[in-house]
Design a protein around this motif. Structure first.
Motif, PDB file in Angstrom:
ATOM      1  N   THR A 139      50.485  28.249  33.045  1.00  0.00           N
ATOM      2  CA  THR A 139      49.753  29.272  32.298  1.00  0.00           C
ATOM      3  C   THR A 139      48.701  29.909  33.204  1.00  0.00           C
ATOM      4  OG1 THR A 139      47.998  27.782  31.553  1.00  0.00           O
ATOM      5  CG2 THR A 139      50.010  27.891  30.196  1.00  0.00           C
ATOM      6  N   ALA A 140      48.148  31.018  32.764  1.00  0.00           N
ATOM      7  CA  ALA A 140      47.104  31.707  33.526  1.00  0.00           C
ATOM      8  C   ALA A 140      45.891  30.807  33.731  1.00  0.00           C
ATOM      9  CB  ALA A 140      46.704  32.992  32.812  1.00  0.00           C
ATOM     10  N   THR A 141      45.486  30.103  32.698  1.00  0.00           N
ATOM     11  CA  THR A 141      44.324  29.218  32.822  1.00  0.00           C
ATOM     12  C   THR A 141      44.606  28.083  33.791  1.00  0.00           C
ATOM     13  OG1 THR A 141      43.531  29.748  30.592  1.00  0.00           O
ATOM     14  CG2 THR A 141      42.777  27.672  31.560  1.00  0.00           C
ATOM     15  N   GLU A 142      45.806  27.526  33.760  1.00  0.00           N
ATOM     16  CA  GLU A 142      46.153  26.473  34.723  1.00  0.00           C
ATOM     17  C   GLU A 142      46.101  27.004  36.153  1.00  0.00           C
ATOM     18  OE1 GLU A 142      49.124  23.496  32.224  1.00  0.00           O
ATOM     19  OE2 GLU A 142      49.931  25.382  33.029  1.00  0.00           O
ATOM     20  N   CYS A 143      46.554  28.243  36.343  1.00  0.00           N
ATOM     21  CA  CYS A 143      46.498  28.848  37.680  1.00  0.00           C
ATOM     22  C   CYS A 143      45.061  28.960  38.166  1.00  0.00           C
ATOM     23  CB  CYS A 143      47.140  30.234  37.655  1.00  0.00           C
ATOM     24  SG  CYS A 143      48.936  30.235  37.518  1.00  0.00           S
ATOM     25  N   LEU A 144      44.187  29.439  37.314  1.00  0.00           N
ATOM     26  CA  LEU A 144      42.787  29.604  37.700  1.00  0.00           C
ATOM     27  C   LEU A 144      42.116  28.251  37.922  1.00  0.00           C
ATOM     28  CD1 LEU A 144      41.862  32.541  35.327  1.00  0.00           C
ATOM     29  CD2 LEU A 144      41.904  32.640  37.824  1.00  0.00           C
ATOM     30  N   HIS A 145      42.398  27.290  37.049  1.00  0.00           N
ATOM     31  CA  HIS A 145      41.799  25.960  37.213  1.00  0.00           C
ATOM     32  C   HIS A 145      42.262  25.294  38.507  1.00  0.00           C
ATOM     33  CE1 HIS A 145      40.566  25.170  32.732  1.00  0.00           C
ATOM     34  NE2 HIS A 145      39.816  26.081  33.330  1.00  0.00           N
ATOM     35  N   TYR A 146      43.532  25.484  38.861  1.00  0.00           N
ATOM     36  CA  TYR A 146      44.015  24.887  40.107  1.00  0.00           C
ATOM     37  C   TYR A 146      43.260  25.475  41.296  1.00  0.00           C
ATOM     38  CZ  TYR A 146      47.004  23.267  43.859  1.00  0.00           C
ATOM     39  OH  TYR A 146      47.452  22.660  45.006  1.00  0.00           O
ATOM     40  N   ALA A 147      43.125  26.789  41.333  1.00  0.00           N
ATOM     41  CA  ALA A 147      42.423  27.431  42.443  1.00  0.00           C
ATOM     42  C   ALA A 147      40.950  27.041  42.472  1.00  0.00           C
ATOM     43  CB  ALA A 147      42.574  28.947  42.345  1.00  0.00           C
ATOM     44  N   LEU A 148      40.342  26.919  41.308  1.00  0.00           N
ATOM     45  CA  LEU A 148      38.937  26.504  41.237  1.00  0.00           C
ATOM     46  C   LEU A 148      38.758  25.056  41.676  1.00  0.00           C
ATOM     47  CD1 LEU A 148      38.008  28.179  37.840  1.00  0.00           C
ATOM     48  CD2 LEU A 148      36.920  28.701  40.043  1.00  0.00           C
ATOM     49  N   ASN A 149      39.809  24.263  41.543  1.00  0.00           N
ATOM     50  CA  ASN A 149      39.720  22.851  41.926  1.00  0.00           C
ATOM     51  C   ASN A 149      39.765  22.661  43.440  1.00  0.00           C
ATOM     52  OD1 ASN A 149      39.648  20.102  40.668  1.00  0.00           O
ATOM     53  ND2 ASN A 149      41.443  19.811  41.977  1.00  0.00           N
ATOM     54  N   LEU A 150      40.229  23.667  44.149  1.00  0.00           N
ATOM     55  CA  LEU A 150      40.220  23.621  45.605  1.00  0.00           C
ATOM     56  C   LEU A 150      38.791  23.869  46.101  1.00  0.00           C
ATOM     57  CD1 LEU A 150      43.456  25.724  46.246  1.00  0.00           C
ATOM     58  CD2 LEU A 150      43.215  23.240  46.411  1.00  0.00           C
ATOM     59  N   PRO A 151      38.510  23.601  47.366  1.00  0.00           N
ATOM     60  CA  PRO A 151      37.145  23.818  47.880  1.00  0.00           C
ATOM     61  C   PRO A 151      36.857  25.296  48.128  1.00  0.00           C
ATOM     62  CG  PRO A 151      38.529  22.904  49.599  1.00  0.00           C
ATOM     63  CD  PRO A 151      39.355  22.881  48.347  1.00  0.00           C
ATOM     64  N   THR A 152      37.090  26.102  47.094  1.00  0.00           N
ATOM     65  CA  THR A 152      36.841  27.537  47.178  1.00  0.00           C
ATOM     66  C   THR A 152      35.383  27.838  46.858  1.00  0.00           C
ATOM     67  OG1 THR A 152      37.716  27.616  44.908  1.00  0.00           O
ATOM     68  CG2 THR A 152      39.166  28.361  46.669  1.00  0.00           C
ATOM     69  N   SER A 153      34.822  28.800  47.594  1.00  0.00           N
ATOM     70  CA  SER A 153      33.519  29.330  47.211  1.00  0.00           C
ATOM     71  C   SER A 153      33.689  30.275  46.032  1.00  0.00           C
ATOM     72  CB  SER A 153      32.880  30.078  48.382  1.00  0.00           C
ATOM     73  OG  SER A 153      32.636  29.221  49.473  1.00  0.00           O
ATOM     74  N   VAL A 154      34.761  31.090  46.101  1.00  0.00           N
ATOM     75  CA  VAL A 154      35.057  32.064  45.052  1.00  0.00           C
ATOM     76  C   VAL A 154      36.563  32.162  44.871  1.00  0.00           C
ATOM     77  CG1 VAL A 154      34.759  34.453  44.251  1.00  0.00           C
ATOM     78  CG2 VAL A 154      33.048  33.445  45.769  1.00  0.00           C
ATOM     79  N   VAL A 155      37.008  32.265  43.633  1.00  0.00           N
ATOM     80  CA  VAL A 155      38.393  32.614  43.314  1.00  0.00           C
ATOM     81  C   VAL A 155      38.357  34.042  42.785  1.00  0.00           C
ATOM     82  CG1 VAL A 155      40.389  32.145  41.850  1.00  0.00           C
ATOM     83  CG2 VAL A 155      39.071  30.242  42.821  1.00  0.00           C
ATOM     84  N   ILE A 156      38.915  34.970  43.549  1.00  0.00           N
ATOM     85  CA  ILE A 156      38.888  36.388  43.191  1.00  0.00           C
ATOM     86  C   ILE A 156      40.095  36.701  42.321  1.00  0.00           C
ATOM     87  CG2 ILE A 156      38.962  38.735  44.103  1.00  0.00           C
ATOM     88  CD1 ILE A 156      37.756  37.478  46.729  1.00  0.00           C
ATOM     89  N   THR A 157      39.834  37.335  41.185  1.00  0.00           N
ATOM     90  CA  THR A 157      40.936  37.637  40.270  1.00  0.00           C
ATOM     91  C   THR A 157      40.788  39.054  39.737  1.00  0.00           C
ATOM     92  OG1 THR A 157      42.143  36.822  38.324  1.00  0.00           O
ATOM     93  CG2 THR A 157      39.746  36.682  38.233  1.00  0.00           C
ATOM     94  N   GLY A 158      41.897  39.762  39.652  1.00  0.00           N
ATOM     95  CA  GLY A 158      41.883  41.133  39.160  1.00  0.00           C
ATOM     96  C   GLY A 158      41.908  41.184  37.648  1.00  0.00           C
ATOM     97  N   CYS A 159      41.154  42.131  37.087  1.00  0.00           N
ATOM     98  CA  CYS A 159      41.081  42.266  35.630  1.00  0.00           C
ATOM     99  C   CYS A 159      41.296  43.727  35.255  1.00  0.00           C
ATOM    100  CB  CYS A 159      39.716  41.796  35.119  1.00  0.00           C
ATOM    101  SG  CYS A 159      39.359  40.053  35.456  1.00  0.00           S
ATOM    102  N   ASP A 160      42.345  43.982  34.478  1.00  0.00           N
ATOM    103  CA  ASP A 160      42.632  45.355  34.074  1.00  0.00           C
ATOM    104  C   ASP A 160      42.396  45.591  32.588  1.00  0.00           C
ATOM    105  OD1 ASP A 160      44.725  43.903  33.072  1.00  0.00           O
ATOM    106  OD2 ASP A 160      46.307  44.984  34.149  1.00  0.00           O
ATOM    107  N   SER A 161      41.766  44.627  31.919  1.00  0.00           N
ATOM    108  CA  SER A 161      41.427  44.777  30.508  1.00  0.00           C
ATOM    109  C   SER A 161      40.284  43.831  30.189  1.00  0.00           C
ATOM    110  CB  SER A 161      42.627  44.452  29.612  1.00  0.00           C
ATOM    111  OG  SER A 161      42.923  43.055  29.659  1.00  0.00           O
ATOM    112  N   MET A 162      39.632  44.061  29.075  1.00  0.00           N
ATOM    113  CA  MET A 162      38.555  43.162  28.656  1.00  0.00           C
ATOM    114  C   MET A 162      39.120  41.794  28.294  1.00  0.00           C
ATOM    115  SD  MET A 162      35.841  44.865  29.144  1.00  0.00           S
ATOM    116  CE  MET A 162      34.684  43.748  28.353  1.00  0.00           C
TER     117      MET A 162
END
Length: 320
Positions: free
Chosen positions: A228-251
């Protein structure tokens, strides 16, 4: 740069050895000028993100022929510029092209400086050598930094982790250490031509800020039906990232990203292993990461003039 609203639940992280505190989620700039996003919606997305605690703003000189930067520039008026860590990217490999593109970006963004500028699309083995040539783009960015137009310098790429490592090595040979580096980091990258496994440890060793992108590969990874989208974001956030950049085309997509950041909790080995097991077969040959396996995402390949002239010393070697 002042942090955004302090009463939000947005997590903040440190950008490598710079010591800068930035939001764990960054707002991608490319989506802000897609055909489905009008100017008013783009401004609303940017300002709503900042109001909810997002401080890292991503953009690029080449996004949508400059429209993405122009829209972000309008959104950052009325005191919003002071609330964010603003990043943009330039494609020029020559000193002249890089300097011109940076000045154009500053004009579009309506600001005197950017917090971070990055050499964009380092996707060829020759790119680092062109950047660090005596008349290359790096010289222009150092001049811009001395002039107060730039605070930090980084680079991006999406093709191959070995090219990132090559860029780091060429930089070392020239006595320079980048402040940040941007790359694809997602649930499928770990299985194929992996930036997570090859590049991230080296960035950590050097104290370089880790910027993750393509956590969903512009939605392509979701089409695998494995996450899922949330799983994708959580996985990237779980890495030693300073920032996870994500595109948003709607509210709605912006709300999804911010909610994912606010709900994130560190994942244990079993949770990570389960996600990787679920994505292993789909990820094995890079099918859902076409930025690695095709030229579809290579904007500078389609527009080689953006790179500027080849180094003069090399042109002089060519037969008349």
């Amino acid at each position: 740069m002042a942090e955004s609203a302090q009463n939000t639940s947005m997590p903040y992280r440190t950008l490598g050895r710079t010591g800068e505190r930035v939001s764990a989620i960054g707002l991608g700039g490319w989506h802000l000028a897609l055909p489905s996003v009008d100017k008013e919606l783009a401004i609303r997305i940017v300002r709503s993100a900042i109001d909810r605690g997002v401080t890292f703003m991503d953009n690029s000189w080449d996004y949508n022929e400059g429209a993405s930067e122009r829209r972000m520039g309008k959104a950052l008026k009325d005191g919003y510029r002071q609330k964010v860590f603003l990043m943009t990217k330039i494609d020029g490999r020559s000193r002249k092209a890089a300097a011109r593109q940076l000045d154009e970006s500053l004009e579009r963004l309506k600001t005197d400086y950017v917090d971070l500028v990055q050499h964009h699309e380092i996707i060829r083995y020759e790119d680092p050598h062109r950047v660090f040539d005596e008349n290359g783009a790096h010289a222009a960015l150092l001049e811009a930094k001395a002039a107060g137009k730039v605070r930090y310098i980084g680079f991006t790429g999406h093709k191959d982790p070995h090219i990132h490592l090559h860029m780091l090595e060429v930089a070392r040979e020239h006595g320079f250490t980048f402040d940040a580096a941007q790359m694809p980091l997602n649930v499928m990258d770990a299985h194929y031509r992996s930036f997570e496994r090859l590049v991230v440890p080296e960035l950590q060793r050097q104290g370089i800020g880790v910027l993750g992108m393509k956590s969903m590969a512009n939605g392509i990874i979701l089409k695998s039906g494995t996450v899922t989208a949330t799983e994708c974001l959580h996985y990237a956030l779980n890495l030693p990232t300073s920032v996870v950049i994500t595109g948003c085309d709607s509210m709605e997509v912006l709300d999804q990203a911010i909610t994912a950041a606010e709900s994130f909790r560190p994942m244990d080995a079993a949770q990570v292993g389960a996600l990787l097991a679920r994505t292993a077969e789909a990820a094995a040959r890079g099918r859902f990461e076409p930025f690695k396996t095709s030229s579809i995402f290579d904007a500078t390949a389609s527009n080689p003039d953006w790179l500027g002239d080849e180094p003069k010393r090399l042109r002089e070697l060519m037969p008349a």
